[in-house]
Design an enzyme around this catalytic site. Structure first.
Site, PDB file in Angstrom:
ATOM      1  N   ARG A  87       1.095  -1.184   0.102  1.00  0.00           N
ATOM      2  CA  ARG A  87      -0.130   0.114  -0.023  1.00  0.00           C
ATOM      3  C   ARG A  87       0.914   1.271   0.002  1.00  0.00           C
ATOM      4  O   ARG A  87       1.908   1.412   0.778  1.00  0.00           O
ATOM      5  CB  ARG A  87      -0.883  -0.017   1.420  1.00  0.00           C
ATOM      6  CG  ARG A  87      -2.144  -0.881   1.115  1.00  0.00           C
ATOM      7  CD  ARG A  87      -3.013  -0.966   2.246  1.00  0.00           C
ATOM      8  NE  ARG A  87      -2.350  -1.324   3.607  1.00  0.00           N
ATOM      9  CZ  ARG A  87      -1.694  -0.729   4.659  1.00  0.00           C
ATOM     10  NH1 ARG A  87      -1.975   0.629   4.269  1.00  0.00           N
ATOM     11  NH2 ARG A  87      -1.416  -1.201   5.660  1.00  0.00           N
ATOM     12  N   TYR A 215      -1.500  -3.236  -6.966  1.00  0.00           N
ATOM     13  CA  TYR A 215      -1.365  -3.927  -5.687  1.00  0.00           C
ATOM     14  C   TYR A 215      -2.522  -4.246  -4.874  1.00  0.00           C
ATOM     15  O   TYR A 215      -3.288  -3.046  -4.483  1.00  0.00           O
ATOM     16  CB  TYR A 215      -0.137  -3.291  -4.912  1.00  0.00           C
ATOM     17  CG  TYR A 215      -0.125  -3.980  -3.335  1.00  0.00           C
ATOM     18  CD1 TYR A 215       0.345  -5.134  -3.221  1.00  0.00           C
ATOM     19  CD2 TYR A 215      -0.782  -3.343  -2.417  1.00  0.00           C
ATOM     20  CE1 TYR A 215       0.399  -5.701  -1.651  1.00  0.00           C
ATOM     21  CE2 TYR A 215      -0.926  -3.793  -1.157  1.00  0.00           C
ATOM     22  CZ  TYR A 215      -0.308  -5.120  -0.844  1.00  0.00           C
ATOM     23  OH  TYR A 215      -0.415  -5.823   0.382  1.00  0.00           O
ATOM     24  N   LYS A 224      -9.640  -2.200   1.964  1.00  0.00           N
ATOM     25  CA  LYS A 224      -9.298  -1.115   3.004  1.00  0.00           C
ATOM     26  C   LYS A 224     -10.075   0.364   2.651  1.00  0.00           C
ATOM     27  O   LYS A 224     -10.457   0.861   3.452  1.00  0.00           O
ATOM     28  CB  LYS A 224      -7.712  -1.005   2.588  1.00  0.00           C
ATOM     29  CG  LYS A 224      -6.785  -1.993   3.025  1.00  0.00           C
ATOM     30  CD  LYS A 224      -7.093  -2.430   4.368  1.00  0.00           C
ATOM     31  CE  LYS A 224      -6.053  -3.634   4.882  1.00  0.00           C
ATOM     32  NZ  LYS A 224      -6.318  -4.152   6.038  1.00  0.00           N
ATOM     33  N   HIS A 244     -10.614  -2.369  11.924  1.00  0.00           N
ATOM     34  CA  HIS A 244      -9.333  -3.275  11.581  1.00  0.00           C
ATOM     35  C   HIS A 244      -9.145  -4.290  12.402  1.00  0.00           C
ATOM     36  O   HIS A 244      -8.010  -4.193  13.067  1.00  0.00           O
ATOM     37  CB  HIS A 244      -8.101  -2.497  11.243  1.00  0.00           C
ATOM     38  CG  HIS A 244      -6.964  -2.906  10.377  1.00  0.00           C
ATOM     39  ND1 HIS A 244      -5.759  -2.399  10.707  1.00  0.00           N
ATOM     40  CD2 HIS A 244      -7.107  -3.929   9.528  1.00  0.00           C
ATOM     41  CE1 HIS A 244      -4.886  -3.403   9.799  1.00  0.00           C
ATOM     42  NE2 HIS A 244      -5.680  -4.176   9.220  1.00  0.00           N
ATOM     43  N   SER A 266      -0.968  -3.671  10.587  1.00  0.00           N
ATOM     44  CA  SER A 266      -0.919  -4.652   9.539  1.00  0.00           C
ATOM     45  C   SER A 266       0.426  -5.574   9.659  1.00  0.00           C
ATOM     46  O   SER A 266       1.590  -5.221  10.021  1.00  0.00           O
ATOM     47  CB  SER A 266      -0.481  -3.699   8.134  1.00  0.00           C
ATOM     48  OG  SER A 266      -1.438  -2.960   8.025  1.00  0.00           O
ATOM     49  N   CYS A 268       0.920  -7.781  11.777  1.00  0.00           N
ATOM     50  CA  CYS A 268       1.416  -8.104  13.124  1.00  0.00           C
ATOM     51  C   CYS A 268       0.768  -9.551  13.551  1.00  0.00           C
ATOM     52  O   CYS A 268       0.591  -9.866  14.786  1.00  0.00           O
ATOM     53  CB  CYS A 268       1.009  -7.226  13.842  1.00  0.00           C
ATOM     54  SG  CYS A 268       2.256  -5.662  14.070  1.00  0.00           S
ATOM     55  N   LYS A 270      -2.406 -10.906  12.578  1.00  0.00           N
ATOM     56  CA  LYS A 270      -3.894 -11.084  12.711  1.00  0.00           C
ATOM     57  C   LYS A 270      -4.314 -12.326  12.100  1.00  0.00           C
ATOM     58  O   LYS A 270      -5.264 -13.125  12.768  1.00  0.00           O
ATOM     59  CB  LYS A 270      -4.323  -9.940  11.972  1.00  0.00           C
ATOM     60  CG  LYS A 270      -4.469  -8.558  12.984  1.00  0.00           C
ATOM     61  CD  LYS A 270      -5.525  -7.782  12.873  1.00  0.00           C
ATOM     62  CE  LYS A 270      -6.082  -7.482  11.456  1.00  0.00           C
ATOM     63  NZ  LYS A 270      -5.302  -6.555  10.617  1.00  0.00           N
ATOM     64  N   ASP A 295      -9.324  -9.848   9.255  1.00  0.00           N
ATOM     65  CA  ASP A 295      -8.804  -8.241   8.991  1.00  0.00           C
ATOM     66  C   ASP A 295      -9.647  -7.179   9.147  1.00  0.00           C
ATOM     67  O   ASP A 295      -9.284  -6.401   9.742  1.00  0.00           O
ATOM     68  CB  ASP A 295      -8.497  -8.309   7.549  1.00  0.00           C
ATOM     69  CG  ASP A 295      -7.354  -6.980   7.019  1.00  0.00           C
ATOM     70  OD1 ASP A 295      -6.557  -6.772   7.990  1.00  0.00           O
ATOM     71  OD2 ASP A 295      -7.697  -6.361   6.145  1.00  0.00           O
ATOM     72  N   ARG A 393       1.494 -11.909  -0.874  1.00  0.00           N
ATOM     73  CA  ARG A 393       0.366 -12.420  -0.411  1.00  0.00           C
ATOM     74  C   ARG A 393      -0.501 -13.587  -1.064  1.00  0.00           C
ATOM     75  O   ARG A 393      -0.123 -13.981  -2.084  1.00  0.00           O
ATOM     76  CB  ARG A 393      -0.673 -11.312  -0.673  1.00  0.00           C
ATOM     77  CG  ARG A 393      -0.315  -9.797  -0.104  1.00  0.00           C
ATOM     78  CD  ARG A 393      -0.635  -9.808   1.387  1.00  0.00           C
ATOM     79  NE  ARG A 393      -0.091  -8.575   1.969  1.00  0.00           N
ATOM     80  CZ  ARG A 393      -0.722  -8.171   3.025  1.00  0.00           C
ATOM     81  NH1 ARG A 393      -2.049  -8.562   3.287  1.00  0.00           N
ATOM     82  NH2 ARG A 393      -0.321  -6.968   3.476  1.00  0.00           N
TER      83      ARG A 393
HETATM   84  C1  OXD Z   1      -3.006  -4.601   5.545  1.00  0.00           C
HETATM   85  C2  OXD Z   1      -3.630  -5.662   5.192  1.00  0.00           C
HETATM   86  O1  OXD Z   1      -1.933  -3.836   5.274  1.00  0.00           O
HETATM   87  O2  OXD Z   1      -4.693  -6.314   5.391  1.00  0.00           O
HETATM   88  O3  OXD Z   1      -3.396  -4.206   6.669  1.00  0.00           O
HETATM   89  O4  OXD Z   1      -3.305  -5.976   3.949  1.00  0.00           O
HETATM   90 MN    MN Z   2      -5.239  -5.464   7.447  1.00  0.00          MN
END
Ligand code: OXD
Ligand code: MN
Length: 612
Positions: A87, A215, A224, A244, A266, A268, A270, A295, A393
């Site tokens: 991003r 991307y 997002k 989030h 992001s 971490c 999740k 997410d 990803r």
């Molecule tokens: C982020 C994602 O960047 O979920 O938070 O892709």
């Molecule tokens: Mn995210």
């Protein structure tokens, strides 16, 4: 131009009928097409036949590479441009009439300026291409949570990803009806030039324009852009939450199902937490985990005065490197079929590989850019050349996950017993601590901080404040967003308790003190016990920490003294933290809710009054 689009060679009878049925959609599609000038328009119905056809086209165009269909059925690889791998927050804007409505933490542009700049790039950008009209729903169709969007894009990769990530196609259009409100999402890859890249949000128009990127986080506009940035504005207006957060269901040994929502910056962990596998000790007790979302959580107040949550998405867009049968077995099972990989390495047998994979490094492979790669290759400066991009990803269907909750499609969602905030901090934050009440919990979320990861462009490792993990995703002034949290607190009758966790605390040598992954369930078990007042907590100036005896450690041995270090509250460090929080708050001026300053002052007083 509109006439030309109606009779253009891409418009089929069925599509024409669709356009007649949705005149407000047709009028908008025509206007956007007149600007972007595609050769043809394709209205996506979301069918399997359409997926097969588009996949074949993407393979022909080189947008996708077919993986070994025996070993990875329905799986494909996509490579982005080299400069288009994460991003781009510095090119992401909230475009409101008044700058104050975007706030100091967002890039701002006036709608007039933004439309003008973007129009220049969009004009003629789809020449020689097809414009795909992608209707999609976020949230279960027909549920009070659900929102409809339509994305126009010239990327088949986007269409195929949206098909996985959202409820896409005819059903979404049907739900919209002839006059229904929808988020107008426009995307073009254009020439993928970073100097002509813009990710623009127009909350006043319920519109998103994204150009110059391919991307995922920039172009899967349901994620997002809609489900967080635009939805956060709608949520404030309509009195709900767009967060989030992952949503995790815990089936306790007595059969009770409890759900927690957790916000982490992001990359971490999740997805790992959302798909957690109970450690042996707790599995034997009878715990099971159900994944509701990894997410995004949309949460509403229900008639019982509690918060209920849905995951508005239908798929996972997860970080690949480091994923393996030890760190996240459920993710490994999830990506076995019908998955699109982006920017990972390709082995000679047409399967994918990445750093941290269970298999040893292949003797040779093609790296994420399609270049020859072998283990041990280095840059001229001696840095290892990675086979896969650190932010590579997978896009995989939600129902691929072995632990996916059967409640994912439930119209009113799942009731939330606890809210967890988390950060990646080597020092300061204990493994877990609990807020004293809702207001203190909001302060805890508002002051969250984390070390930067590969999901954002920028220096990895740098600590940045990331309130509620929403810093890059809040579509309006964050001061007002904090106010919304307090306002909701007054409306909620049965408050979920609020906690903060930090799986990343290290010792003096920089080694992680806590093993993380499945073992995190031990902490969630304590959180749920606290939520129903089943165990006492130890009061500290920053909130309640566990009495170590209340954390079930069956089957896990930590080095001597580790738990004390994990739960320690260091007065000096916390006072320094408060100074840094104060600077962060200052930027919001008088718009910041007074309650946050009151919490700041109260915490300082508690710290000063405490011993060590
Ligand atoms: C982020 C994602 O960047 O979920 O938070 O892709
Ligand atoms: Mn995210």
């Amino acid at each position: 131009m509109a006439k030309q689009m109606l009779t253009g060679r891409g418009i089929r009878g069925r599509e024409y009928a669709l356009m007649i049925k949705y005149p407000h959609v047709k009028e908008w599609v025509d206007r956007m097409a007149a600007m972007c000038q595609p050769d043809q328009i394709h209205w996506c119905d979301g069918s399997e036949e359409e997926r097969v056809r588009l996949t074949a086209e993407a393979l022909k165009a080189g947008e996708l590479i077919e993986l070994n269909q025996k070993k990875a059925p329905g799986c494909y690889l996509h490579r982005t441009a080299r400069n288009d791998v994460a991003r781009t927050e510095h090119l992401t804007y909230i475009c409101t009439s008044f700058q104050g409505d975007a706030g100091p933490t967002n890039n701002w542009m006036s709608p007039r300026e933004a439309y003008r700049k973007a129009r220049e790039i969009f004009t003629g950008a789809m020449k020689g291409r097809t414009m795909y009209v992608v209707p999609f729903a976020m949230g279960p169709i027909g549920s009070p949570f659900s929102k409809i969007g339509i994305e126009l894009t010239d990327s088949i990769y986007v269409v195929l990803n949206m098909r996985i990530m959202t409820r896409m196609g005819k059903a979404a259009l049907n739900a919209l009806g002839p006059k229904g409100e929808f988020t107008k999402c426009l995307h073009s890859k254009a020439d993928l030039d970073i100097n002509r890249r813009l990710i623009l949000h127009f909350p006043e128009d319920n519109a998103i324009w994204s150009v110059g990127s391919g991307y995922g986080g920039n172009v899967l506009l349901g994620k997002k852009c809609l489900a967080l940035r635009i939805a956060s504005v709608l949520a404030q207006r309509e009195k709900w939450f767009a967060e989030h957060m992952l949503i995790l269901g815990v089936e306790e040994p007595d059969g009770r199902h409890l759900y927690v929502a957790a916000a982490f910056p992001s990359a971490c962990g999740k997805t790992n937490l959302a798909m957690l596998l109970p450690p042996e000790g707790l599995k034997q007790k009878g715990y099971r985990i159900w994944t509701v979302g990894d997410d995004i959580a949309w949460m509403r107040l229900d008639t019982d005065g509690q918060l209920w949550a849905v995951n508005p998405e239908m798929g996972f867009f997860g970080v690949v490197p480091g994923t393996n049968m030890r760190t996240n077995p459920n993710a490994m099972l999830t990506v076995k079929s019908n998955t699109i990989f982006t920017n990972v390495a390709l082995r000679p047998d047409n399967t994918v590989w990445w750093e941290g994979h269970d298999d040893p490094a292949p003797a040779k492979a093609l790296d994420w850019q399609g270049k020859k790669w072998k283990p041990g290759m280095t840059e001229t400066d001696g840095k290892a050349i990675l086979s896969s991009h650190p932010n590579s990803r997978f896009t995989a269907p939600f129902t691929n996950c072995p632990t996916h909750s059967f409640r994912y499609n439930q119209h009113h969602g799942v009731p939330i017993s606890a809210i967890i905030f988390g950060g990646r901090r080597a020092t300061l934050a204990p493994l877990v601590y609990e807020a004293m009440n809702w207001e203190h919990g909001v302060f805890m979320g508002a002051t969250m901080a984390s070390e930067r990861t590969a999901a954002q462009v920028g220096a990895i490792g740098e600590v940045r404040r990331d309130p509620m993990a929403m810093l890059p995703f809040c579509g309006y002034n964050m001061a007002d967003y904090f106010g919304h949290w307090f306002d909701m607190g007054e409306r909620i009758r049965q408050h979920p308790k609020i906690f903060h966790v930090n799986w990343f605390r290290t010792d003096e040598k920089g080694r992680f003190l806590w093993p993380g992954f499945g073992e995190n369930l031990r902490i969630i078990e304590w959180i749920l016990a606290r939520s129903r007042n089943a165990v006492a907590g130890v009061q500290t100036p920053i909130g309640y920490v566990p009495n170590p005896k209340d954390i079930d450690m069956t089957g896990l041995r930590l080095p001597a003294g580790a738990m004390d270090k994990l739960l320690a509250v260091n007065k000096k460090e916390w006072l320094a933290e408060l100074d840094s929080v104060g600077k962060f708050f200052d930027q919001f001026g008088s718009r910041l809710p007074d309650e946050l300053w009151a919490q700041h002052k109260a915490l300082r007083q508690r710290l000063l009054a405490s011993k060590a």
